[in-house]
Enzyme design. Structure first.
Site, PDB file in Angstrom:
ATOM      1  N   VAL A 126      -5.687 -32.284  26.735  1.00 30.62           N
ATOM      2  CA  VAL A 126      -6.838 -32.870  27.236  1.00 30.62           C
ATOM      3  C   VAL A 126      -6.950 -32.190  28.537  1.00 30.62           C
ATOM      4  O   VAL A 126      -6.394 -32.224  29.547  1.00 30.62           O
ATOM      5  CB  VAL A 126      -6.937 -34.329  27.464  1.00 30.62           C
ATOM      6  CG1 VAL A 126      -8.030 -35.037  28.159  1.00 30.62           C
ATOM      7  CG2 VAL A 126      -6.571 -35.280  26.173  1.00 30.62           C
ATOM      8  N   PRO A 127      -8.116 -31.169  28.502  1.00 28.74           N
ATOM      9  CA  PRO A 127      -8.131 -29.948  29.453  1.00 28.74           C
ATOM     10  C   PRO A 127      -8.559 -30.449  30.917  1.00 28.74           C
ATOM     11  O   PRO A 127      -9.584 -29.996  31.344  1.00 28.74           O
ATOM     12  CB  PRO A 127      -8.871 -28.918  28.794  1.00 28.74           C
ATOM     13  CG  PRO A 127      -9.803 -29.630  28.115  1.00 28.74           C
ATOM     14  CD  PRO A 127      -9.082 -30.839  27.582  1.00 28.74           C
ATOM     15  N   CYS A 128      -7.611 -31.313  31.670  1.00 27.57           N
ATOM     16  CA  CYS A 128      -8.180 -31.556  33.198  1.00 27.57           C
ATOM     17  C   CYS A 128      -7.892 -30.406  33.941  1.00 27.57           C
ATOM     18  O   CYS A 128      -8.768 -30.542  35.223  1.00 27.57           O
ATOM     19  CB  CYS A 128      -7.207 -32.726  33.614  1.00 27.57           C
ATOM     20  SG  CYS A 128      -5.639 -32.591  33.338  1.00 27.57           S
ATOM     21  N   HIS A 129      -7.413 -29.397  33.661  1.00 30.64           N
ATOM     22  CA  HIS A 129      -7.442 -28.053  34.413  1.00 30.64           C
ATOM     23  C   HIS A 129      -8.894 -27.522  34.708  1.00 30.64           C
ATOM     24  O   HIS A 129      -8.979 -26.668  35.369  1.00 30.64           O
ATOM     25  CB  HIS A 129      -6.375 -27.123  33.882  1.00 30.64           C
ATOM     26  CG  HIS A 129      -6.594 -26.602  32.648  1.00 30.64           C
ATOM     27  ND1 HIS A 129      -6.384 -27.430  31.524  1.00 30.64           N
ATOM     28  CD2 HIS A 129      -7.289 -25.383  32.198  1.00 30.64           C
ATOM     29  CE1 HIS A 129      -6.547 -26.740  30.431  1.00 30.64           C
ATOM     30  NE2 HIS A 129      -7.094 -25.622  30.939  1.00 30.64           N
TER      31      HIS A 129
END
Length: 166
Positions: A126-129
């Protein structure tokens, strides 16, 4: 329900992940340190995490832009809404906390989006970056060096150069 965990190898660094007996991803930590103690009931079993490792390998090789893993994410309804919005951020792009807040229909909730981003139990997948401050700041639970590496990797795969302000 039985749970399994394993270290997930990558050239970025070692991660740690947990799945349930059905293979659904429960957690993905950006740091492997202390992973054995996160869920003492979970069995260390790399075979049960083989699909997670395979998809991370494909991501690293530039062959995968979206992860196709069934996720079990526990959190408040607001957090789940934010995490769903994170999954819609395209590979190789960044957005701001304020933009995510607008996307979920709560334009004044940028700080709350930041808190939900920080609470993401399945980082990378889940690409929080891909979320940065409106001023270009790169706060990240996995560390700034890792965030920069991930964003540079995605830009390279896209054939672009990572530039916060470009």
């Amino acid at each position: 329900m039985k749970r399994y965990w394993s270290l997930i190898e990558s050239p970025f660094q070692k991660f740690a992940a947990w799945v349930d007996e059905e293979g659904r991803l429960l957690r993905f930590h950006l740091r492997a340190v202390g992973a054995a103690g996160v869920d003492p009931e979970a069995e260390n079993n790399s075979r049960k995490l083989a699909e997670v490792q395979r998809q991370v390998n494909e991501y690293v090789q530039g062959a995968r832009r979206d992860f196709d893993l069934e996720l079990v994410m526990e959190g408040a309804d607001f957090e789940k809404t934010v995490w769903k919005a994170l999954r819609d951020i395209p590979f190789g792009t960044t957005t701001s906390y304020g933009a995510v807040a607008k996307t979920i229909g709560q334009p004044l909730a940028a700080r709350a989006v930041g808190a939900a981003n920080n609470a993401n139990p399945i980082a990378l997948i889940v690409p929080c970056h891909r979320v940065i401050g409106v001023d270009g700041s790169l706060g990240y639970g996995g560390g700034l060096a890792l965030k920069r590496k991930l964003l540079e990797h995605e830009a390279r795969v896209m054939g672009t150069r990572f530039d916060l302000f470009g």
